[in-house]
Design an enzyme around this catalytic site. Sequence first.
Site, short mmCIF file in Angstrom:
data_model
loop_
_atom_site.label_atom_id
_atom_site.label_comp_id
_atom_site.label_asym_id
_atom_site.label_seq_id
_atom_site.Cartn_x
_atom_site.Cartn_y
_atom_site.Cartn_z
N ARG A 84 2.75 8.72 -11.45
CA ARG A 84 3.59 9.21 -10.38
C ARG A 84 4.47 7.75 -9.62
NH1 ARG A 84 1.11 5.67 -6.32
NH2 ARG A 84 -1.96 4.51 -7.14
N GLU B 80 0.68 -0.86 -0.05
CA GLU B 80 0.20 -0.38 -0.42
C GLU B 80 0.66 0.97 -0.16
OE1 GLU B 80 1.63 -1.40 4.08
OE2 GLU B 80 -0.33 -2.28 2.95
N ASP B 81 -0.38 2.07 -0.67
CA ASP B 81 1.65 3.39 -0.17
C ASP B 81 1.47 4.06 1.13
OD1 ASP B 81 1.48 4.40 -3.23
OD2 ASP B 81 -0.73 4.64 -3.41
N VAL B 82 2.22 5.25 0.77
CA VAL B 82 2.82 5.65 2.43
C VAL B 82 1.18 6.57 3.17
CG1 VAL B 82 3.50 8.12 1.49
CG2 VAL B 82 4.07 7.12 3.84
#
Length: 267
Positions: free
Chosen positions: A185, A81-83
């Site tokens: 991104r 998962e992203d930060v």
Amino acid sequence: RHFPCPPSSPKNFCDVLEIQCSNGAVFVAGRYNKYSRNLPQTPWIIDGERKLDSSVEELISEHLMAEFKADSFNFSSSGREDVDVRTLGNGRPFAIELVNPHRIHFTAEEMKGLQQTINNSSDKIQVRDLQLVTRSAIGRMKEGEEEKTKTYSALIWIDKAIQKEDIAFLDDIKELKLDQKTPLRVLHRRPLAVRCRIIHTMKSEYIDEHHFRLHLKTQAGTYIKEFVHGDFGRTKPNIGSLLNRTADILELDVESVDVDWPPILDN
């Protein structure tokens, strides 16, 4: 003449100069929940500079390294998962390879105690089903990863005012096929490609004229943020195009990772 068979007996004894002992690697698996929106899964280091103090990997591995007295470790998981994304529900499966551990035997009670130690050390993560596994068992975590499903909860902002009936049609959409060009991104670390992904189901939850929550069940590997805002048209269709409005995502949570591994423990 030069290499008789059998060879002649040695005339001098060998001297032992050094003895090295090492253990084969030990593998620990479990599931983790991440409750912070400011915590990466692995150390976030750019150009040799650390961006955030810690990571999920480090919060878990530091205790395992200390107890197993290992030389090093390798961390892997079922996706990431992203930060700024939380992982809720039953958590995300992970495995850690502990290289050359000096202690290898742990009882189920000791593993339960180690799990509790990890959970008591931070309010940013929680670990469950911590257990020793074999190297071959880890393969089950990666098998058919793209065929697995994941569920998400996304808080969405819309630029133009909406009513509940404006988003109701989303609930009826099934097996929506997306074409996702590699998001801008992640383009610095992923090859440029167009990937076909599927949104299996959606359920909308109206909040106010500019906000609603969307619960999604998707094929693993789907970029949810880009499905919401479209990524400058690189993901088609997207929530913005479906509603004919500008959409953006404010918060994202992983609600489940549907991988039936590791085995659930009574802890």
